[in-house]
Design a protein around this motif. Sequence first.
Motif, mmCIF file in Angstrom:
data_model
loop_
_atom_site.group_PDB
_atom_site.id
_atom_site.type_symbol
_atom_site.label_atom_id
_atom_site.label_comp_id
_atom_site.label_asym_id
_atom_site.label_seq_id
_atom_site.Cartn_x
_atom_site.Cartn_y
_atom_site.Cartn_z
ATOM 1 N N ASP A 140 0.760 -1.199 0.063
ATOM 2 C CA ASP A 140 0.020 0.009 0.083
ATOM 3 C C ASP A 140 0.699 1.155 0.100
ATOM 4 O O ASP A 140 0.557 1.952 -0.872
ATOM 5 C CB ASP A 140 -0.954 0.043 1.115
ATOM 6 C CG ASP A 140 -2.192 -1.041 1.068
ATOM 7 O OD1 ASP A 140 -2.490 -1.342 -0.221
ATOM 8 O OD2 ASP A 140 -2.578 -1.522 1.913
ATOM 9 N N LYS A 141 1.749 1.266 1.076
ATOM 10 C CA LYS A 141 2.845 2.303 0.929
ATOM 11 C C LYS A 141 3.649 2.612 -0.348
ATOM 12 O O LYS A 141 3.872 3.892 -1.026
ATOM 13 C CB LYS A 141 3.867 2.372 2.109
ATOM 14 C CG LYS A 141 3.152 2.424 3.456
ATOM 15 C CD LYS A 141 4.442 2.642 4.515
ATOM 16 C CE LYS A 141 3.734 3.074 5.877
ATOM 17 N NZ LYS A 141 4.786 2.992 6.992
ATOM 18 N N MET A 159 -1.099 10.718 5.267
ATOM 19 C CA MET A 159 -2.082 9.363 5.409
ATOM 20 C C MET A 159 -0.896 8.237 5.901
ATOM 21 O O MET A 159 -1.431 7.284 6.748
ATOM 22 C CB MET A 159 -2.553 8.889 4.178
ATOM 23 C CG MET A 159 -3.521 8.035 4.236
ATOM 24 S SD MET A 159 -4.810 7.991 2.948
ATOM 25 C CE MET A 159 -3.321 7.139 1.636
ATOM 26 N N ILE A 160 0.089 8.126 5.376
ATOM 27 C CA ILE A 160 1.158 7.116 5.738
ATOM 28 C C ILE A 160 2.075 7.603 6.895
ATOM 29 O O ILE A 160 3.122 7.144 6.911
ATOM 30 C CB ILE A 160 1.768 6.714 4.746
ATOM 31 C CG1 ILE A 160 2.259 7.690 3.760
ATOM 32 C CG2 ILE A 160 0.724 5.726 3.730
ATOM 33 C CD1 ILE A 160 3.178 7.217 2.622
ATOM 34 N N ILE A 204 11.000 13.801 1.421
ATOM 35 C CA ILE A 204 9.979 13.260 2.133
ATOM 36 C C ILE A 204 10.398 12.039 2.840
ATOM 37 O O ILE A 204 11.373 11.204 2.336
ATOM 38 C CB ILE A 204 8.845 12.604 0.929
ATOM 39 C CG1 ILE A 204 8.412 13.806 0.234
ATOM 40 C CG2 ILE A 204 7.907 11.858 1.708
ATOM 41 C CD1 ILE A 204 7.489 13.154 -0.882
ATOM 42 N N GLU A 205 10.059 11.970 4.103
ATOM 43 C CA GLU A 205 10.530 10.702 4.943
ATOM 44 C C GLU A 205 9.211 10.116 5.535
ATOM 45 O O GLU A 205 8.399 10.632 5.840
ATOM 46 C CB GLU A 205 11.334 11.437 6.338
ATOM 47 C CG GLU A 205 12.454 12.150 6.013
ATOM 48 C CD GLU A 205 13.065 12.598 7.097
ATOM 49 O OE1 GLU A 205 12.422 12.926 8.236
ATOM 50 O OE2 GLU A 205 14.111 13.370 7.112
ATOM 51 N N ILE A 206 9.314 8.627 5.093
ATOM 52 C CA ILE A 206 8.239 7.854 5.307
ATOM 53 C C ILE A 206 8.662 6.599 6.284
ATOM 54 O O ILE A 206 9.548 5.975 5.883
ATOM 55 C CB ILE A 206 7.502 7.381 4.091
ATOM 56 C CG1 ILE A 206 7.101 8.432 3.266
ATOM 57 C CG2 ILE A 206 6.281 6.391 4.362
ATOM 58 C CD1 ILE A 206 6.578 8.139 1.831
ATOM 59 N N PRO A 207 7.930 6.441 7.483
ATOM 60 C CA PRO A 207 8.284 5.301 8.236
ATOM 61 C C PRO A 207 8.006 3.834 6.959
ATOM 62 O O PRO A 207 7.173 3.938 6.593
ATOM 63 C CB PRO A 207 7.158 5.129 9.285
ATOM 64 C CG PRO A 207 6.856 6.436 9.533
ATOM 65 C CD PRO A 207 6.870 7.426 8.058
ATOM 66 N N TYR A 208 9.072 3.002 7.114
ATOM 67 C CA TYR A 208 8.821 1.912 6.247
ATOM 68 C C TYR A 208 9.540 0.591 6.725
ATOM 69 O O TYR A 208 10.779 0.703 7.356
ATOM 70 C CB TYR A 208 9.506 2.400 4.976
ATOM 71 C CG TYR A 208 9.379 1.563 3.559
ATOM 72 C CD1 TYR A 208 8.403 1.676 2.734
ATOM 73 C CD2 TYR A 208 9.982 0.310 3.662
ATOM 74 C CE1 TYR A 208 7.906 0.856 1.846
ATOM 75 C CE2 TYR A 208 9.584 -0.561 2.680
ATOM 76 C CZ TYR A 208 8.774 -0.060 1.551
ATOM 77 O OH TYR A 208 8.564 -0.939 0.441
ATOM 78 N N PRO A 209 9.026 -0.275 6.658
ATOM 79 C CA PRO A 209 7.605 -0.611 6.060
ATOM 80 C C PRO A 209 6.522 -0.308 6.938
ATOM 81 O O PRO A 209 6.815 0.199 8.046
ATOM 82 C CB PRO A 209 7.705 -1.999 5.904
ATOM 83 C CG PRO A 209 8.598 -2.801 7.034
ATOM 84 C CD PRO A 209 9.677 -1.540 7.141
#
Length: 276
Positions: free
Chosen positions: A182-183, A252-253, A271-276
Amino acid sequence: MLYTLRPLDILLYMQSETTKIAILIAVATLIFLLMPIFLMMYIRSYNRHKKNHILEKENMRREFESEMLQTRIEVQEKTMQTIATELHDNVGQLLSLTTLTLNSVNLNNSEKAAQKIENSLSLVNKSIKELRELAKLLHGEQIVETGIGNAIQQEINWLEKTGTFELSVSNQLFDLKETSPDKDLIILRLLQEIINNIIKHANATIISLNFYHDNHILHLSVKENGVGFNYERIKAKKSGMGLNSISKRIEMINGKLILNSAPNNGTNILIEIPYP
């Protein structure tokens, strides 16, 4: 000195004690009667809060699913646009050139005819190769399933093919073992929106792209030397260049957007996104 209690004093004392006992019994009875009421009120309040929490989680789930559906649709639309453009600008031209070459074949001159036929075969092979590449795009989500690094590289390849920009690329996400489908789809759409904004609005000539994963955080950095803009003003107006959509999807993520831009000074997006 001894005091002798009179019968009246004893009677008054007993009445006083009786009154105290009666008051204690009344208070205890009142507490006993009120406790179930307070307990019922507490249970009703707890159930109401629990119901509201469940409804809130359900609304968040529906909003997320709605946003994911919208993202899938937009990825598919972008894919169709890319395919249409490539069919018209690239494959279409190759096939037109093939037709012209074949039409100009003079069978009376076998040497030139052989050369033109060979050139036509080369053009047909190029067309087939381009069509195969386009066929891969028809499975947009399958590209994401091969890994976010590959999906990002696919976008970079199409950007590179335009020949419009000088690109500097560092993509360190190919060997990323952790995945989040989804991410990944949202990240791919974010990159598509950013690139689309650059093409439409930035008038840039140089684009620097950097993608890497560190300490459970996926980093996407896009920097260009275009015309820039007043980010705070556009942010306050809540309009312009799809930034609201980008911000909403990042939020949203649980990601973070850092955007630096100024008129005539280009734009830098991190952009910094927690992953997974």
